[in-house]
Design a protein around this motif. Structure first.
Motif, short mmCIF file in Angstrom:
data_model
loop_
_atom_site.label_atom_id
_atom_site.label_comp_id
_atom_site.label_asym_id
_atom_site.label_seq_id
_atom_site.Cartn_x
_atom_site.Cartn_y
_atom_site.Cartn_z
N GLU A 163 0.82 -1.20 0.00
CA GLU A 163 0.00 0.00 0.00
C GLU A 163 0.86 1.26 0.00
OE1 GLU A 163 -3.38 0.24 2.82
OE2 GLU A 163 -4.47 -0.33 1.01
N ILE A 166 1.42 1.99 -3.51
CA ILE A 166 0.20 2.46 -4.18
C ILE A 166 -0.08 3.91 -3.80
CG2 ILE A 166 -2.30 2.16 -4.28
CD1 ILE A 166 -1.85 -0.85 -4.07
N ASP A 252 -7.90 -3.87 -7.91
CA ASP A 252 -9.03 -3.61 -8.81
C ASP A 252 -8.64 -2.60 -9.88
OD1 ASP A 252 -9.18 -1.13 -7.67
OD2 ASP A 252 -10.94 -1.56 -6.45
N ARG A 254 -9.15 0.39 -10.23
CA ARG A 254 -8.65 1.67 -9.74
C ARG A 254 -7.33 1.50 -8.98
NH1 ARG A 254 -9.78 6.11 -12.03
NH2 ARG A 254 -9.63 7.36 -10.15
N GLY A 255 -6.68 0.36 -9.15
CA GLY A 255 -5.36 0.15 -8.56
C GLY A 255 -5.36 0.01 -7.06
N ARG A 256 -6.52 -0.34 -6.46
CA ARG A 256 -6.57 -0.49 -5.01
C ARG A 256 -6.19 -1.90 -4.62
NH1 ARG A 256 -12.44 1.17 -6.09
NH2 ARG A 256 -12.37 3.44 -6.15
N LEU A 257 -5.59 -2.05 -3.44
CA LEU A 257 -5.33 -3.37 -2.90
C LEU A 257 -6.63 -3.87 -2.27
CD1 LEU A 257 -3.10 -5.46 -2.41
CD2 LEU A 257 -2.67 -4.38 -0.21
N ARG A 258 -7.14 -5.03 -2.72
CA ARG A 258 -8.45 -5.49 -2.25
C ARG A 258 -8.33 -6.77 -1.43
NH1 ARG A 258 -12.78 -3.32 -4.98
NH2 ARG A 258 -13.97 -4.40 -3.37
N SER B 12 -17.62 4.30 -9.13
CA SER B 12 -17.50 5.56 -8.42
C SER B 12 -18.24 6.60 -9.25
CB SER B 12 -16.03 5.93 -8.24
OG SER B 12 -15.38 5.90 -9.48
N ARG B 67 -8.78 7.63 3.36
CA ARG B 67 -8.55 6.56 2.39
C ARG B 67 -9.50 6.69 1.19
NH1 ARG B 67 -5.49 2.14 3.76
NH2 ARG B 67 -6.71 0.93 2.29
N ASP B 71 -8.72 7.50 -2.87
CA ASP B 71 -9.23 6.42 -3.73
C ASP B 71 -8.54 5.09 -3.41
OD1 ASP B 71 -10.83 5.22 -5.55
OD2 ASP B 71 -9.88 6.05 -7.34
N LEU B 72 -8.29 4.86 -2.11
CA LEU B 72 -7.66 3.60 -1.71
C LEU B 72 -8.69 2.54 -1.35
CD1 LEU B 72 -4.77 5.02 0.47
CD2 LEU B 72 -4.50 3.61 -1.56
N ASP B 73 -9.92 2.97 -1.06
CA ASP B 73 -10.99 2.03 -0.74
C ASP B 73 -12.15 2.33 -1.68
OD1 ASP B 73 -9.72 0.69 1.31
OD2 ASP B 73 -10.41 2.10 2.85
N PRO B 74 -12.93 1.30 -2.03
CA PRO B 74 -14.10 1.53 -2.89
C PRO B 74 -15.05 2.51 -2.20
CG PRO B 74 -13.65 -0.81 -2.66
CD PRO B 74 -12.77 -0.11 -1.67
N HIS B 75 -15.64 3.39 -3.00
CA HIS B 75 -16.52 4.41 -2.42
C HIS B 75 -17.52 4.86 -3.46
CE1 HIS B 75 -14.46 7.48 -4.80
NE2 HIS B 75 -13.35 6.82 -4.49
N CYS B 86 -11.66 12.70 -9.66
CA CYS B 86 -10.79 11.55 -9.45
C CYS B 86 -11.09 10.45 -10.47
CB CYS B 86 -11.01 11.04 -8.03
SG CYS B 86 -10.36 9.43 -7.67
N ALA B 87 -12.40 10.22 -10.71
CA ALA B 87 -12.80 9.14 -11.62
C ALA B 87 -12.39 9.42 -13.05
CB ALA B 87 -14.31 8.92 -11.53
#
Lengths: 264, 225
Positions: A163, A166, A252, A254-258, B12, B67, B71-75, B86-87
């Protein structure tokens, strides 16, 4: 070139050896006699059954029967590759990625082997295709499951490090690359050991079998070289695919660690 | 639920899709209906050169907010910087501009110089946060929590982000060092950086805040700005 066939008394001798091992386990209180006896019976039954099925399939020389046997082997490998892992993806992804990587790696090298080096007529001849596939499938399965296991267990441990990359603007490929490489390397260590030891420390299985079956040792070694090359290529494909796909599933678009996609 | 913004294919929302929302902040960070299942929706603007301080109890959702902004967590809902959502840009480019500094920063190698160049700019920043140059040659695991915290700040500032999201950046620092870090942040703010600062330290909040929000169980309470 006739192989030396084993008689009933030879098999009884083998059974006697197992019997001695069981006895030793009792005398030395190793407490493995039950397991050993069950394993021995199971092994014998499985091998006799396999021998009979193959005898039947070879006798028919039917394409469909051959493919049915292969399909069964692939299904079993897809299941085995994903089991015995502590950290998993959701079952469909876990077995899907493991199975796909194993089957893809195996099929590619089996086809290379059948269409170039061995060239049986026809190319799908059961007598060659089934044992070849079995040999390669077992190896690719090991490499694939090691690769997945390494990646899945490392990703939780390395979460902060991944992370950190990222957060500082790495794409998901950049962030996961180190782990993917490490997983592929780990998956190939047993194969590399096997290659290094081949002929010096151990006499490889195929070569031993060919020599016992009456083949000239030099010819047998050529056989082993080709098969070993197929094994290492298949392992590389399987390990790389499974590591890459697992890493992709754990991130995912959007390049996030899931890591929420992991199951314990 | 008719006011729910529509979603694009990535799950998003584009900021501009929210018909009833205020216009976006042209130079700075805008949150519009930013939320996930744990916290939000959040609507706030942080113009460049300003600092938003978010206070609240542990577990109120402050880190979740930071976070989501990075954009580190889905939202759901939108975030924009200088009017660009951002999107609408690749996620890694967004994160480089809207940089999150977690309370416990991660290190992908034990060698400090794998994380930052041995350049004059780095050394200048080290001095400003009160670190000796020797930390560049010290293994990460031998550094104290406070040293790692400041090194992570240096690593982040070297990327020249437009927005810095700080999660308790001075929790392991003494008073004098905290002031040094605040001076450096103030300096960057004056050069046009926007800051969102999560802090438990009331005195620090008073010193740093241009805007304030208090968070309670995933929502901003009264408008203290």
């Amino acid at each position: 070139m006739t192989p030396i066939l084993l008689t009933t008394s030879d098999l009884l001798l083998a059974a006697g050896l197992i019997g001695i091992c069981v006895l030793l386990s009792v005398v030395l209180s190793l407490d493995i006699h039950r397991t050993l006896a069950i394993a021995a019976v199971r092994m014998a039954a499985q091998l006799v059954l396999t021998g009979s099925v193959l005898l039947f399939v070879f006798g028919r020389s039917s394409v469909w029967l051959t493919f049915l046997v292969l399909a069964f082997m692939f299904a079993a490998a897809s299941y085995e590759v994903g089991s015995r892992q502590q950290v998993c993806l959701a079952p469909s992804w876990h077995f899907g990625i493991g199975g796909f990587a194993t089957i893809f790696g195996t099929v590619v090298v089996v086809l290379v082997g059948l269409l170039t080096a061995l060239q049986p007529h026809p190319w799908y001849q059961a007598r060659i295709a089934i044992p070849m596939t079995g040999l390669l499938l077992g190896n690719v399965m090991n490499a694939t499951s090691l690769s997945m296991n390494t990646l899945l267990s490392a990703v939780g441990r390395e979460r902060a490090a991944i992370e950190a990359r990222i957060i500082l603007g790495a794409t998901r490929a950049e962030a996961m690359n180190g782990l993917i490489r490490q997983a592929i390397r780990t998956a190939l260590i047993p194969t590399l050991n096997q290659m290094a030891a081949a002929g010096v420390i151990t006499l490889p299985g195929i070569m031993t079998g060919q020599i016992l079956a009456g083949m000239n040792p030099l010819d047998a070694s050529k056989y082993q070289i080709v098969l070993m090359s197929l094994i290492v290529s298949g392992n590389m494909i399987g390990a790389t695919l499974s590591a890459g796909l697992t890493a992709a599933r754990l991130t995912d678009a959007r390049g996030r660690l899931r890591l929420d996609r992991l199951r314990d | 639920m008719t006011s729910l913004p529509s979603m694009d294919s990535r799950g998003s929302t584009r900021v501009s899709d929210r018909t009833h929302s205020r216009p976006l902040c042209p130079a700075g960070l805008s949150l519009r209906g930013l939320r996930n299942s744990h916290a939000g929706p959040f609507d706030v603007d942080v113009p460049r050169g300003r600092c938003l301080v978010v206070t609240g109890m542990s577990g109120a959702g402050k880190s979740v907010l930071l976070r989501m902004i990075a954009d580190l967590d889905p939202h759901q809902g939108g975030v924009a910087l200088d009017g660009v959502a951002c999107a609408d840009m690749p996620a890694h480019q967004w994160r480089r501009q809207v940089l999150y500094l977690p309370a416990e920063p991660g290190w992908w190698s034990d060698i400090v110089l794998d994380h930052m160049p041995d350049a004059a700019e780095t050394r200048g920043l080290l001095v400003q946060v009160g670190l000796r140059e020797g930390v560049l040659r010290t293994p990460v695991h031998r550094l104290s929590t406070g040293e790692r915290q400041r090194l992570a700040l240096v690593r982040a500032l070297l990327l020249q982000p437009g927005v810095l999201l700080l999660d308790e950046p001075c929790s392991a620092l003494d008073e004098a060092t905290t002031r040094k870090v605040e001076a450096l942040l103030g300096d960057r703010k004056a050069k046009g950086m926007a800051i969102v600062l999560v802090s438990h330290d009331q005195a620090q909040a008073d010193r740093m805040a241009d805007l304030r929000r208090h968070m309670m169980s995933g929502h901003f309470t009264g408008d203290a700005a």
